[in-house]
Motif scaffolding. Structure first.
Motif, PDB file in Angstrom:
ATOM      1  N   ARG A 177       0.836  -1.202   0.000  1.00 10.99           N
ATOM      2  CA  ARG A 177       0.000   0.000   0.000  1.00 10.99           C
ATOM      3  C   ARG A 177       0.871   1.253   0.000  1.00 10.99           C
ATOM      4  O   ARG A 177       0.615   2.207  -0.741  1.00 10.99           O
ATOM      5  CB  ARG A 177      -0.915  -0.007   1.224  1.00 10.99           C
ATOM      6  CG  ARG A 177      -1.910   1.147   1.250  1.00 10.99           C
ATOM      7  CD  ARG A 177      -2.789   1.088   2.491  1.00 10.99           C
ATOM      8  NE  ARG A 177      -2.050   1.415   3.690  1.00 10.99           N
ATOM      9  CZ  ARG A 177      -1.798   2.664   4.108  1.00 10.99           C
ATOM     10  NH1 ARG A 177      -2.252   3.691   3.419  1.00 10.99           N
ATOM     11  NH2 ARG A 177      -1.131   2.877   5.217  1.00 10.99           N
TER      12      ARG A 177
ATOM     13  N   MET B 283       2.321   1.835  -3.406  1.00 15.48           N
ATOM     14  CA  MET B 283       1.327   2.404  -4.309  1.00 15.48           C
ATOM     15  C   MET B 283       1.124   3.888  -4.029  1.00 15.48           C
ATOM     16  O   MET B 283       1.095   4.708  -4.953  1.00 15.48           O
ATOM     17  CB  MET B 283       0.002   1.634  -4.175  1.00 15.48           C
ATOM     18  CG  MET B 283      -1.029   2.004  -5.182  1.00 15.48           C
ATOM     19  SD  MET B 283      -0.511   1.462  -6.830  1.00 15.48           S
ATOM     20  CE  MET B 283      -1.355   2.645  -7.836  1.00 15.48           C
TER      21      MET B 283
ATOM     22  N   LEU C 159       2.632   3.582 -12.717  1.00 15.23           N
ATOM     23  CA  LEU C 159       1.471   3.264 -11.880  1.00 15.23           C
ATOM     24  C   LEU C 159       0.903   1.889 -12.214  1.00 15.23           C
ATOM     25  O   LEU C 159       0.396   1.196 -11.323  1.00 15.23           O
ATOM     26  CB  LEU C 159       0.399   4.346 -12.036  1.00 15.23           C
ATOM     27  CG  LEU C 159       0.759   5.697 -11.432  1.00 15.23           C
ATOM     28  CD1 LEU C 159      -0.333   6.715 -11.723  1.00 15.23           C
ATOM     29  CD2 LEU C 159       1.006   5.581  -9.936  1.00 15.23           C
ATOM     30  N   TYR C 160       0.995   1.490 -13.469  1.00 17.34           N
ATOM     31  CA  TYR C 160       0.561   0.148 -13.849  1.00 17.34           C
ATOM     32  C   TYR C 160       1.373  -0.911 -13.102  1.00 17.34           C
ATOM     33  O   TYR C 160       0.826  -1.842 -12.524  1.00 17.34           O
ATOM     34  CB  TYR C 160       0.687  -0.050 -15.369  1.00 17.34           C
ATOM     35  CG  TYR C 160       0.619  -1.500 -15.775  1.00 17.34           C
ATOM     36  CD1 TYR C 160      -0.591  -2.179 -15.814  1.00 17.34           C
ATOM     37  CD2 TYR C 160       1.776  -2.203 -16.092  1.00 17.34           C
ATOM     38  CE1 TYR C 160      -0.650  -3.516 -16.169  1.00 17.34           C
ATOM     39  CE2 TYR C 160       1.730  -3.539 -16.447  1.00 17.34           C
ATOM     40  CZ  TYR C 160       0.519  -4.191 -16.483  1.00 17.34           C
ATOM     41  OH  TYR C 160       0.472  -5.519 -16.827  1.00 17.34           O
TER      42      TYR C 160
ATOM     43  N   ALA D 294       0.507  -0.866  -9.388  1.00 20.56           N
ATOM     44  CA  ALA D 294      -0.799  -1.491  -9.139  1.00 20.56           C
ATOM     45  C   ALA D 294      -0.705  -3.003  -9.292  1.00 20.56           C
ATOM     46  O   ALA D 294      -1.332  -3.754  -8.535  1.00 20.56           O
ATOM     47  CB  ALA D 294      -1.843  -0.919 -10.093  1.00 20.56           C
ATOM     48  N   ARG D 295       0.075  -3.442 -10.259  1.00 23.62           N
ATOM     49  CA  ARG D 295       0.273  -4.883 -10.443  1.00 23.62           C
ATOM     50  C   ARG D 295       0.914  -5.504  -9.202  1.00 23.62           C
ATOM     51  O   ARG D 295       0.523  -6.591  -8.771  1.00 23.62           O
ATOM     52  CB  ARG D 295       1.143  -5.108 -11.673  1.00 23.62           C
ATOM     53  CG  ARG D 295       0.979  -6.473 -12.279  1.00 23.62           C
ATOM     54  CD  ARG D 295       1.735  -6.554 -13.560  1.00 23.62           C
ATOM     55  NE  ARG D 295       2.962  -7.294 -13.271  1.00 23.62           N
ATOM     56  CZ  ARG D 295       3.924  -7.486 -14.130  1.00 23.62           C
ATOM     57  NH1 ARG D 295       3.857  -6.967 -15.337  1.00 23.62           N
ATOM     58  NH2 ARG D 295       4.983  -8.186 -13.821  1.00 23.62           N
TER      59      ARG D 295
ATOM     60  N   TRP E 124       0.730  -4.196  -6.120  1.00 24.68           N
ATOM     61  CA  TRP E 124      -0.243  -4.055  -5.039  1.00 24.68           C
ATOM     62  C   TRP E 124      -1.288  -5.170  -5.069  1.00 24.68           C
ATOM     63  O   TRP E 124      -1.699  -5.681  -4.036  1.00 24.68           O
ATOM     64  CB  TRP E 124      -0.902  -2.687  -5.149  1.00 24.68           C
ATOM     65  CG  TRP E 124      -1.770  -2.312  -3.990  1.00 24.68           C
ATOM     66  CD1 TRP E 124      -1.616  -2.676  -2.682  1.00 24.68           C
ATOM     67  CD2 TRP E 124      -2.914  -1.477  -4.032  1.00 24.68           C
ATOM     68  NE1 TRP E 124      -2.596  -2.112  -1.913  1.00 24.68           N
ATOM     69  CE2 TRP E 124      -3.414  -1.366  -2.715  1.00 24.68           C
ATOM     70  CE3 TRP E 124      -3.557  -0.798  -5.048  1.00 24.68           C
ATOM     71  CZ2 TRP E 124      -4.522  -0.612  -2.403  1.00 24.68           C
ATOM     72  CZ3 TRP E 124      -4.666  -0.037  -4.732  1.00 24.68           C
ATOM     73  CH2 TRP E 124      -5.138   0.046  -3.423  1.00 24.68           C
TER      74      TRP E 124
END
Length: 85
Positions: free
Chosen positions: A4, A7, A42-43, A46-47, A49
């Motif tokens: 978290r 991210m 960010l991709y 997120a992957r 996360w």
């Protein structure tokens, strides 16, 4: 918790790189490059996360991309300043 924080820090990083044109004369080329590179960053974040807790591939992919991201972002600043675009 670590995922978290990764991210959240990734979101903050991309936001700051998109704000750079406010403080410096970087131009539209830099802004477009920062948006594209930041979206990919960010991709990968997120992957990571969303990956299972012991997934090392997503961690390694984000780490490798972070190195390329930094180099490409500095390159965009250089090109933007050199070419004035």
């Amino acid at each position: 918790e670590t995922k978290r924080q990764i991210m959240l820090h990734s979101i903050a990083l991309v936001a700051v790189t998109l704000l750079l044109p406010i403080w410096a004369d970087t131009g539209p080329f830099y802004l477009a490059a920062a948006a594209l590179l930041g979206g990919v960053f960010l991709y990968y974040a997120a992957r990571l996360w969303l990956s299972p807790s012991r997934e090392g591939r997503a961690t390694a992919a984000l780490f490798r991309y972070s190195i390329a991201y930094l180099a490409l972002l500095f390159g965009a600043i250089f090109v933007s300043g050199l070419a004035g675009i």
